[in-house]
Design an enzyme around this catalytic site. Structure first.
Site, PDB file in Angstrom:
ATOM      1  N   HIS A 138       3.143  -4.621  -7.752  1.00 40.02           N
ATOM      2  CA  HIS A 138       2.579  -3.560  -6.925  1.00 40.02           C
ATOM      3  C   HIS A 138       2.361  -4.108  -5.519  1.00 40.02           C
ATOM      4  CE1 HIS A 138       2.544  -1.131 -10.295  1.00 40.02           C
ATOM      5  NE2 HIS A 138       1.348  -0.577 -10.220  1.00 40.02           N
ATOM      6  N   LYS A 610      -8.110   8.504  -7.044  1.00 39.81           N
ATOM      7  CA  LYS A 610      -7.636   9.362  -5.944  1.00 39.81           C
ATOM      8  C   LYS A 610      -7.807  10.834  -6.295  1.00 39.81           C
ATOM      9  CE  LYS A 610      -3.189   9.376  -4.837  1.00 39.81           C
ATOM     10  NZ  LYS A 610      -2.673  10.760  -4.719  1.00 39.81           N
TER      11      LYS A 610
END
EC number: 4.1.1.31
Length: 948
Positions: A138, A610
């Site tokens: 990532h 999120k």
């Protein structure tokens, strides 16, 4: 009994002394590179930052020329990096020191095993425990590999500082070496000119095995067994730590991950571990000079020695050496087969040993892409051995178990002939390494989005004239079609002559390669296949269809486990319904039974945050684990969890020990996996001492959570959860109202942050978004969190916390506040939750955040900052009130002091970044000058010690 964190033993005076040495060297180097006037500006900016005189600092930055910013940005980027190195060196020293003096600390393995040694199930716990850090690519590692290499050189030199002070190392020479590497760092590009490729990510992460993981894990395994045996606990084949890998197999949103990258990842991993074994066996060969004139050997060792191609007269009476030589030759032969890609179409290793293959290239020990990470002396040794292999037939190992059995023959012979002291050390460590790493090193996960599986299955069903429009079916109809194919139809759907789409062809190739790798290297090389955005049972069955196409699953069992990943708040809420239906399927029960009755479920921290904010994400994940564990109990299945955590609190990060010990009771059923990504890998595992300590934390935390009942009063527990439900529901509404409900927020985020620069930053192979970004929901979690970190708002780690708790407190100020304070002291989950918010707030800076808000052109959009600021202040006040403290980080003085050292320097970078963004938007920067923004991003992330 409570223990101090190991960091609390850090020697602040030594750190200050080393930081002074490093900063003086950097200042002297920079002075020589710049004009006196420019260097004077650096000194002034440093002084203003230390004294928090932001207005004056801003004024100076605005007057800097872009050329002046080049070295000034580098200076203030390298300063916090050097402080980080000093702290890391001190931690490594304390790890060794505190263990050598038998000092207890939080998470120490010996203390943890003492905790459970008297329990009836102690042997079962220690035998079955498996903690798996999974390394991912990532894109949050902002440092170039070259800079990381220079960092390692400085780290190694700084570890000599105590010897320098003792007069054991020449101080002048030592300072000269330090200066050289700092000067190299100062004049080396800090950012990548080109975007990383998947192959780069694979080879980069392999370096951590050579530098830390292999030795740290082997040492840990030996210590784990020793501590258990000292307490009368006999272990057969424990694997408390094994490694996982996403790089090369995680293709969710990354079109550059292919069958070739999967094969490269698996084969390079095998090359790394085989070369490690070759090196260790060679060490044993050099060591075990026992002569038959002075010692005895077993018949099995004598027979093995007779097979060796080492016919030197000097070793006629040294059977152990010749036996190790034979083992080494077999390992090299195994490596050659692997190196040359000797896999047939059905995955079986070829047995052709044609002369030209053996003599082709002396440096065939490693692949071209991976050769640089294998030590030259091992390559040389393999080249020398090739000549012997050509002369006389030497078999290879088909499995790691065969290799272990050969080592065991030698081990048993030594024990039989009073060689107990001889087997300790290298031989025992090698046996432990084989248990953990096999020939695969780390299990590679495959991962793909559920929508891709659906598209592929729809195409397969249409081409086979089974269903023409699969995607239009209801969920019930989809499951009926899929189950019929899995249970009743033996056909390979892809075997038709119908042309296949590029997507289907690519996916089938990946699954075929996975089958070949499992056949060639072993079952452990690929064990899980993760489905991103899992929302239904059909998502799981669609993957089963794809696995069936290549023979990795049938109606009786599965060679790869199907792992759903639940990511959004909605999907987590529905996960129990999905899994209950799935576990009720007889075919799924057979698949799970073939995996020892364990079913893994992955939990997504980033997207849930999120989607609903920090509190909502954490609480939804907590409850989902409780409920999913209960559903597993209902079906007699052990549910295990894979935690997709990032480095930042906004993506599930935070102190590892507290994160694991605050999980729900019974949520760890022998096994736990968690992602380690980006900058976290370097911070935690950059050297073998730090790696050992962090692995120790993982295992100790898992054991602690498995055996310690934290919440014994069910009435109190129920009240905790009722309060959390109320507070979290309100927090979710507050968060969603701003992020998704206020039409100004989208513009505010994109205008007040360096998101555009981050999206173009060459820090990973994966795109910043799965598609064109037209809304917040389309943005990946990493650049979302990364951007808020850069603007110093740290929004994902706290927004919605203050108002929701304040409203609850105001309902009954005296009693509700007191009970929250009680919860903080008594409930590890709640304490960890608030401690993470405390930490995030301490890294935020609303003076700097205000300046980023001024980047918004529309005053109406800028006003969003006032909403954020009010919530920030309220959150800080409420957190301190519940904790009972007057300042942030009151319980983490180590981090508080660390930030005190570093923060002034990367605060300067924020002001430089702001000015650069303004100039960029006004068209005042050339493309080359725009790269300066990336340097500031790099430095700020370094100072914060996390990014995304």
């Amino acid at each position: 009994m409570s223990f101090n964190k190991l960091e609390s033993y850090s020697n602040k005076e030594v750190i200050r002394e080393e930081v002074a040495i490093l900063t003086d060297l950097l200042a002297d180097i920079t002075r020589n590179l710049l004009s006196p006037e420019t260097f004077e500006k650096i000194s002034l900016m440093e002084d203003l930052a230390v004294n928090s005189k932001y207005h004056e600092l801003k004024a100076i930055v605005e007057e800097l020329t872009t050329d002046e910013m080049v070295y000034i940005s580098r200076y203030f980027s390298i300063l916090p990096l050097l402080i980080n190195i000093s702290e890391d060196v001190d931690l490594a020293y304390e790890i060794n020191h505190q263990n050598n003096i038998n000092q207890d600390y939080l998470g120490k393995l010996s203390t943890t095993i003492d905790l459970i040694s008297t329990r009836e199930n102690a042997q079962e716990i220690l035998e079955n425990l498996n903690v798996v850090p999974v390394l991912t690519a990532h894109p949050t590692q902002v440092q170039r590999k070259t800079i990381l290499d220079l960092t390692n050189h400085i780290h190694s030199l700084l570890r000599q500082h105590r010897d320098v002070k003792a007069g054991l190392v020449n101080e002048k020479k030592w300072l000269g070496n330090l200066r050289r590497y700092i000067e190299l760092m100062m004049q080396t590009d800090m950012i990548r000119e080109k975007k990383l490729k998947v192959t780069n990510e694979i080879t980069n992460v392999m370096e951590y095995y050579n530098s830390s993981f292999l030795q740290a894990i082997t040492n840990f395994m030996v210590e784990y067994r020793r501590l258990a045996e000292e307490r009368g606990i006999k272990l057969d084949n424990p694997k408390p730590i094994t490694m996982g890998m996403w790089i090369g197999g995680d293709r969710d949103g990354n079109p550059f991950v292919t069958a070739e990258t999967l094969k490269l990842s698996a084969t390079l991993q095998s090359e790394v571990i085989l070369n490690y074994y070759i090196d260790k066996v060679y060490t044993l060969y050099r060591t075990f000079s026992l002569s038959t004139n002075l010692s005895e050997t077993s018949q099995a060792v004598a027979e093995m020695a007779a097979l060796s191609t080492d016919k030197s007269v000097y070793r006629e009476n040294e059977p152990y050496r010749r036996a190790f030589h034979y083992i080494q030759s077999k390992l090299i032969q195994t490596l050659l087969y692997l190196k040359e890609g000797n896999f047939s179409n059905d995955g079986q290793r070829l047995t052709d040993r044609a002369e030209e293959k053996l003599s082709a290239k002396a440096n065939l020990s490693v692949s071209n892409k991976g050769r640089e990470i294998i030590p030259n002396y091992i390559q040389s040794r393999i080249s020398e051995t090739l000549t012997e292999l050509k002369k006389e037939e030497t078999p290879s190992y088909k499995t790691a178990q065969e290799f272990k059995e050969d080592l065991q023959v030698i081990y048993d012979s030594l024990i039989e002939h009073h060689g107990e002291a001889l087997v300790s050390g290298d031989l025992t460590e090698l046996l432990q390494a084989v248990d953990v790493f096999g020939f695969f090193l780390a299990s590679i996960d495959m991962r793909q989005d559920s929508s891709v599986h659906e598209a592929c299955v729809a195409e397969l069903l249409a081409s086979a004239n089974i269903v023409q429009d699969y995607s239009s079916l209801s969920e019930e109809e989809k499951c009926q079609v899929l189950l019929k194919q899995l249970l009743e139809d033996p056909r390979i759907l892809s075997a038709t002559h119908e042309p296949k789409s590029e997507l289907l062809q690519k996916e089938l190739e990946i699954f075929k390669t996975a089958r070949q790798l499992k056949d060639a290297i072993g079952e452990e090389v690929i064990k899980q296949n993760i489905i991103s955005h899992s929302t239904s049972v059909s998502d799981l069955l669609e993957l089963a269809i794809m696995l069936k196409e290549v023979g990795l699953i049938d109606e009786n069992g599965a060679r790869v486990q199907i792992v759903p990943l639940f990511e959004t708040i909605e999907d987590l809420d529905n996960s129990c319904n999905t899994m209950e239906k799935y576990l009720s399927l007889p075919i799924a029960q057979k698949w799970i039974a073939s995996k020892d009755n364990y079913q893994e479920i992955m939990l997504g921290y980033s997207d849930s945050n999120k989607d609903g904010g920090y509190l909502s994400s954490c609480w939804t994940l907590y409850k989902a684990q409780q409920q999913l564990t209960a559903i597993g109990d209902k079906f007699g299945v052990k549910i295990t969890f894979f935690h997709g955590r990032g480095g930042t609190v906004g993506r599930g990060g935070g102190p590892t020990y507290e994160a694991i010990t605050s999980q729900p009771l019974r949520s760890i059923n022998d096994r736990i996996r968690l992602t380690e990504q980006g900058e976290v890998i370097g911070n935690k595992y950059g050297n073998k001492d730090a790696a050992y300590y962090n692995l120790e934390m993982l295992v100790s935390a898992a054991i602690n959570r498995m055996v310690t009942h934290k919440k014994s009063d069910s009435h109190t527990s129920d009240k905790y959860e009722r309060i959390m439900d109320q507070v979290v529901n309100r927090s979710y509404q507050i968060y969603r109202d701003l992020v998704f409900g206020d039409e100004r927020f989208y513009d505010y985020f994109f205008e007040s942050s360096p998101i555009k620069a981050i999206s173009s930053f060459n820090i990973g192979s994966r795109p910043a978004a799965r598609k064109t970004i037209t809304e917040i929901g389309g943005l990946r979690a990493i650049p979302w969190v990364f951007s808020w970190s850069q603007s110093r708002v740290m929004f994902p780690g706290w927004y919605g916390v203050g108002s929701s708790f304040k409203e609850f407190i105001d309902e009954d100020p005296e009693n509700n506040l007191a009970f929250l304070q009680f919860m903080y002291k008594r409930w590890p989950f709640f304490k960890s939750l608030l401690s993470n918010v405390d930490m995030v707030l301490s890294k935020s800076n609303m003076n700097i955040a205000f300046e980023y808000a001024q980047l918004c052109e529309d005053q109406n959009v800028r006003d969003i900052f006032n909403i954020i600021l009010d919530e920030w202040q309220l959150t800080k006040d409420v957190i301190l009130e519940i904790e009972g403290h007057d300042e942030l980080l009151a319980e983490n003085t180590y981090l508080r002091d660390s930030l005190h050292y570093r923060m002034p320097y990367f605060n300067v970078l924020n002001y430089i970044q702001l000015e650069l963004i303004k100039r960029q938007r006004n068209g005042q920067l050339t493309p080359d000058q725009e790269k300066l923004i990336h340097i500031t991003i790099n430095g700020i992330a370094t100072g914060l010690r996390n990014s995304g």
